[in-house]
Enzyme design. Structure first.
Site, short mmCIF file in Angstrom:
data_model
loop_
_atom_site.label_atom_id
_atom_site.label_comp_id
_atom_site.label_asym_id
_atom_site.label_seq_id
_atom_site.Cartn_x
_atom_site.Cartn_y
_atom_site.Cartn_z
N GLY A 6 4.32 -0.67 -3.29
CA GLY A 6 4.16 -2.02 -3.80
C GLY A 6 5.21 -3.00 -3.34
N SER A 8 5.28 -3.00 2.37
CA SER A 8 5.61 -2.25 3.59
C SER A 8 4.58 -2.45 4.69
CB SER A 8 5.76 -0.76 3.27
OG SER A 8 4.59 -0.25 2.64
N SER A 9 3.30 -2.45 4.34
CA SER A 9 2.27 -2.63 5.37
C SER A 9 2.32 -4.03 5.97
CB SER A 9 0.88 -2.34 4.79
OG SER A 9 0.52 -3.29 3.81
N ASP A 18 1.27 -11.34 1.14
CA ASP A 18 2.32 -10.41 1.56
C ASP A 18 2.78 -10.69 2.99
OD1 ASP A 18 1.96 -9.28 -0.89
OD2 ASP A 18 1.69 -7.23 -0.18
#
Length: 444
Positions: free
Chosen positions: A180, A183-184, A255
């Site tokens: 969470g 990271s991706s 993100d």
């Protein structure tokens, strides 16, 4: 005229980049629901370029970058091989360029400057190269990372010559994957920036003698760090979103935007807007080491909400209201931090105390909608003993917990907290809120 450092960066066959992780401060899950779209994420790195923007009453989702970063070193080689070293997964993947020749169909004139999704046939070719069954529905984190790497590489690097480049790539993250913390997204941003820079599609704009970012072992000796122009950042972010979509299916885009630009962003109904400023916050990032599925957790909340709307609706609305209050608090805390008033410290202490209260309440509300976990509850209990206020961050069900480290927490108490967490099997590390987005590092 370009500086000598920039000329050297542009002529190099080796590129080292880094991007920050991200953390959610308050409001998990509420942002999913219609009129109540209240999420507060926090980006751990504030860029001055956003300071001129005004505060909007409609900003309900805040995302922030972490001081912890993911690093990536990419080098052109003459080996006729493509090598992907995923240190965090303990694996190295190698292909001959001939073996990847079937992916050359991805290239087309100008594609590197015009991000696009992989077609059905391209996705099929990617899976065949990775030896992933076409019928396999749930892929591992490592398999998804490999797919994103190959897709972005062949789409960007062989723009015109229709050949797969010979190169090696090494990755190292300062924060755990699949917990969470974005990271991706950081991975996709680094892939995008690496390949666009190596192909000279984007050019670093300026260099700073010391960005405050230390390179991990194996990445080289850090010199100056370079940033990108707004137009180049936009292209990096667009390709990073393509990587995120390949990994997650239908991400919001918050993100990768946070990991590209740094600073603080708001997210409301698909609109992402940078916030003018946030205070520097010190946090303890705790890894429960419990794997979880965001998709299943979100589905579980929806099931409970649909079955008992009169009960879960008010809880969701409370989380949303709490996030709005937190947004206002962060705004006032930033003003107090920069103030020269004699009562500055008292004001800061008051705001931090209010923020701690909101984190406690938010955690209890998340427990009520069923997304906490016994490990998360245990972590919160441990940190409470040492005067720290904690809550889950992200989807919950395991993953990561964040604890606010206020000015009254001594170094001894912090060490004791981390020791107790370790005794119970949890990992922890300090981090900060506030800093920069994607950087290109000049190494020797």
């Amino acid at each position: 005229t370009l500086s000598r450092t920039l000329l050297r960066v542009m002529s190099t066959e080796c590129v080292v980049v880094s991007a920050p992780g991200k953390v959610i401060l308050t409001g998990e899950h509420a942002v999913v629901y219609g009129k109540v779209r209240k999420l507060v994420i926090v980006l751990i790195q504030l860029c001055h370029r956003f300071e001129s923007l005004c505060w909007s009453a409609w900003q309900t989702a805040l995302a922030a970058s972490l001081s912890l970063r993911l690093f990536m070193k990419t080098r052109r080689t003459s080996s006729g091989m493509v090598e992907l070293d995923l240190q965090d997964f303990g694996s190295v993947k190698r292909w001959s360029c001939d073996e990847l020749a079937s992916l050359s169909r991805f290239s087309s004139p100008g594609r590197s400057r015009n991000p696009s999704h992989p077609s059905a046939s391209e996705l099929k070719a990617l899976k065949q190269v990775c030896r992933i069954s076409e019928d396999k529905e749930i892929l591992s984190v490592e398999e998804l990372a490999i797919l994103a790497f190959l897709f972005l590489m062949v789409s960007i690097c062989n723009d015109s010559n229709k050949t797969v480049p010979s190169l090696s790539l090494k990755m190292k993250s300062q924060f755990p994957f699949a917990s969470g913390l974005g990271s991706s997204a950081a991975y996709s941003v680094c892939l995008s920036a690496s390949f666009l820079t190596l192909s000279k599609v984007v050019i670093p704009m300026s260099c700073e003698p010391n960005s405050g970012v230390a390179l991990p072992p194996g990445m080289g000796t850090a010199g100056k760090s370079c940033c990108y122009s707004e137009s180049d950042l936009q292209l990096i972010n667009m390709w990073a979103l393509e990587g995120e979509q390949l990994i997650h299916g239908n991400p919001s885009g918050i993100d990768n935007t946070v990991c590209t630009y740094g600073g603080c962003m708001s997210y409301t109904k698909g609109e992402i807007v940078p916030l003018p400023r946030i205070p520097s916050l010190r946090i303890l990032l705790i890894d429960t080491k419990i794997p979880r599925s965001t998709k299943k957790l979100v589905a579980g909340v929806k099931e409970r909400y649909d079955k008992h709307p009169a009960i879960f609706g008010p809880v969701i609305e409370a989380i949303g209201a709490l996030s709005q209050e937190c947004r206002s608090l962060l705004h006032h805390l930033a003003d107090a931090t920069n103030s020269e008033d004699s009562s500055k410290e008292l004001t800061q202490t008051s705001h931090i105390s209010d923020l701690e209260t909101l984190w406690d309440v938010n955690q209890h509300l998340l427990q009520a909608i069923g997304v906490s976990h016994s490990a998360i509850d245990d972590v919160c209990s441990i940190t409470t003993r040492y005067g720290l206020h904690s809550k889950l961050t992200g989807a919950g069900g395991g993953g990561s917990v964040i604890a606010l480290v206020n000015q009254t927490v001594s170094d001894d108490d912090l060490k004791a907290t981390q020791s107790s967490l370790a005794d119970s099997g949890y990992g922890s590390q300090e981090a900060a809120v506030g800093g920069c987005g994607v950087l290109l590092h000049c190494v020797s």
